[in-house]
Design an enzyme around this catalytic site. Structure first.
Site, mmCIF file in Angstrom:
data_model
loop_
_atom_site.group_PDB
_atom_site.id
_atom_site.type_symbol
_atom_site.label_atom_id
_atom_site.label_comp_id
_atom_site.label_asym_id
_atom_site.label_seq_id
_atom_site.Cartn_x
_atom_site.Cartn_y
_atom_site.Cartn_z
ATOM 1 N N GLU A 39 -17.629 -38.662 4.906
ATOM 2 C CA GLU A 39 -16.637 -39.714 5.138
ATOM 3 C C GLU A 39 -17.306 -41.027 5.489
ATOM 4 O OE1 GLU A 39 -13.784 -42.226 7.477
ATOM 5 O OE2 GLU A 39 -15.706 -41.439 8.082
ATOM 6 N N GLU A 40 -18.351 -40.956 6.291
ATOM 7 C CA GLU A 40 -18.978 -42.178 6.814
ATOM 8 C C GLU A 40 -19.682 -42.987 5.721
ATOM 9 O OE1 GLU A 40 -18.341 -43.262 9.598
ATOM 10 O OE2 GLU A 40 -17.993 -41.609 10.993
ATOM 11 N N HIS A 48 -13.585 -35.002 9.515
ATOM 12 C CA HIS A 48 -14.826 -35.035 8.734
ATOM 13 C C HIS A 48 -16.007 -34.521 9.543
ATOM 14 C CE1 HIS A 48 -16.535 -38.861 10.396
ATOM 15 N NE2 HIS A 48 -15.288 -39.269 10.478
ATOM 16 N N ASP A 61 -9.028 -38.755 13.313
ATOM 17 C CA ASP A 61 -10.234 -39.569 13.161
ATOM 18 C C ASP A 61 -10.051 -40.935 13.808
ATOM 19 O OD1 ASP A 61 -12.799 -40.113 12.334
ATOM 20 O OD2 ASP A 61 -12.237 -40.670 10.297
ATOM 21 N N ASP A 87 -19.396 -35.117 8.850
ATOM 22 C CA ASP A 87 -20.617 -35.923 8.946
ATOM 23 C C ASP A 87 -20.527 -36.939 10.071
ATOM 24 O OD1 ASP A 87 -18.594 -37.338 7.458
ATOM 25 O OD2 ASP A 87 -20.123 -38.776 6.830
ATOM 26 N N HIS A 93 -20.334 -44.584 16.251
ATOM 27 C CA HIS A 93 -21.472 -45.005 15.416
ATOM 28 C C HIS A 93 -22.657 -45.532 16.209
ATOM 29 C CE1 HIS A 93 -18.789 -45.573 11.595
ATOM 30 N NE2 HIS A 93 -18.475 -44.508 12.302
ATOM 31 N N ASP A 136 -16.869 -38.936 16.729
ATOM 32 C CA ASP A 136 -16.439 -39.319 15.381
ATOM 33 C C ASP A 136 -17.251 -38.483 14.399
ATOM 34 O OD1 ASP A 136 -15.699 -40.520 13.034
ATOM 35 O OD2 ASP A 136 -16.632 -42.446 13.477
HETATM 36 ZN ZN LIG Z 1 -14.612 -40.935 11.575
#
Ligand SMILES: [Zn+2]
Length: 407
Positions: A175-176, A78, A198, A80, A380, A141
């Site tokens: 995705e997030e 992903h 991921d 984003d 994150h 990520d």
């Molecule tokens: Zn991810």
């Protein structure tokens, strides 16, 4: 610098933070900046059927270089990054030959990545780490996954002696924020199965995730002036609390791990007249998942029995299911990943995912999709880091899976 690192650094420079509240798809249009770059790079590499659709999905084909009927395998990542922390102006730092001590991410702000709080660091003594400067997340990520897939395609093109079947590549937005596959065209993607890149540390291999549902409870109270409330008032706040007390205390996130599911109250908003409560329900096991939902229904029925029908209204909506049920009927998918890990001397780490992935929804859309590692840690947030060797291992795994599937 190795190609995968080079690519990684290029991709994390592009801010692709997604947004939870948005009227557009993708949720932030800046994700398209990366999508366009990837489309151009895929074309440059010589992949075929390169597309960037109106929703921001990038797809491409690496044609087979062997005459043999083989399954079409997909690799997905992903684009984003999480809205939990800014991804603007990511300024990566290289910690070479890491010695196991505290890493000062930001001197001015006194932000330290310490093995005391983040014990995984101890695994990487002697390695080169890529960290943030404390002001942003890193974006491993999932730009590590993107860099790994892109580099693996470049590697396969540069090494035609490695025989492989048809490979499809896909990069997804949002995705997030839980919308990564909302507009994913499984038929157009045209793979028999796929892998998302991921996951976390080297060795992670995930094909089990939660079954998930959301429960909305609305409590209708009866507000009366408190001075005149005797035998008349129904306090919706207190009834909501009573409902919550009927649920098993030890089935809460703070008391569960591994394969233990939970009920999680995450929002309560109310007055005496009306109170709304939201829960998520999670369990890897289908029957236990059903039992947790049934428990809530029973609690609601009890409350309605006690205070009058329609005092509470409970609505439970399923969100996603455990991909295991869709992956296990095709043992070759996990077998190929495992064989690749083994050939590369990587010890597999099976951890049931205590959440969902794009792969869990894709698996129920007809594309069984377990999850491979990227090598990143502590996603994150500002403590996110990735060891360089892990980035490289991810490339090796993709190449090896492609090679083994053709054997
Ligand atoms: Zn991810």
């Amino acid at each position: 610098m190795s190609e995968v690192v080079d690519r990684f650094l290029r991709y994390i420079k592009i801010d692709t933070e997604s947004a939870r509240e948005s009227d557009t798809f993708p949720s932030t249009l800046k994700q398209l900046d990366l999508a366009q770059l990837l489309r151009d790079e895929l074309l440059e590499l010589g992949l075929e059927d390169v597309t960037l659709d109106a929703h921001g999905y990038v797809m491409a084909t690496l044609p087979a270089n062997i005459e043999k009927s083989l399954p079409v395998v997909g690799f997905l990542a992903h684009m984003d990054t999480s809205p939990d922390m800014s991804g603007l102006n990511v300024n990566p730092q290289f910690i070479e030959n890491y010695d196991g001590s505290d890493i000062v991410l930001n001197d001015k702000k006194n932000i330290v990545l310490s093995p005391e709080q983040f014990p995984d660091l101890k695994k990487y003594i002697g390695e080169t780490l890529i960290t943030t400067d404390g002001n942003t997340l890193l974006g491993a990520d999932d730009k590590a996954g993107i860099a790994q897939i892109m580099t693996a395609m470049a590697t396969l093109i540069a090494h035609p002696e490695i025989k492989h079947g048809k490979i499809r590549v896909g990069f997804t937005p949002d995705e997030e924020v839980g919308h990564g596959v909302d507009h994913f065209d499984v038929e157009k993607f045209g793979a028999d199965f796929a892998y998302t890149l991921d996951g976390g540390e080297v060795g992670e291999l995930q094909y089990e995730n939660f079954n998930a549902a959301t429960a909305y409870l609305v409590v209708h109270g009866r507000n009366v002036h408190p001075g005149k409330a005797k035998n008349k008032m129904l306090n919706a706040i207190l009834i909501a609390m009573e409902f919550n007390d009927l649920l098993p205390v030890f089935e809460r996130p703070e008391f569960t791990d591994g394969y233990e599911g939970f009920n999680h109250i995450f929002l309560i908003n109310g007055t005496v007249e009306e109170t709304r409560v939201e829960y998520i329900i999670r369990d890897h096991d289908r029957e236990k998942f059903a039992a947790k939902k049934a428990m809530m229904v029973k609690a609601a029925a009890f409350i309605n029995e006690k205070y009058g029908s329609n005092t509470v209204k409970l609505t439970i909506t399923d969100s996603y299911y455990n991909m295991k049920e869709m992956v296990e009927p095709h043992p070759e998918i996990m077998a190929a990943a495992l064989a690749a890990y083994e050939a590369l001397g990587i010890k597999p780490i099976y951890e049931p995912i205590r959440g969902g992935t794009d792969g869990s929804r894709l698996s129920y859309m007809g594309l069984p999709t377990p999850n491979l590692f990227t090598g990143g840690h502590y996603a994150h947030g500002k403590y996110e880091f990735i060891p360089v060797f892990a980035l490289e291992k991810g490339v090796d795994v993709i190449v090896k899976i492609a090679e083994l599937l053709a054997k």
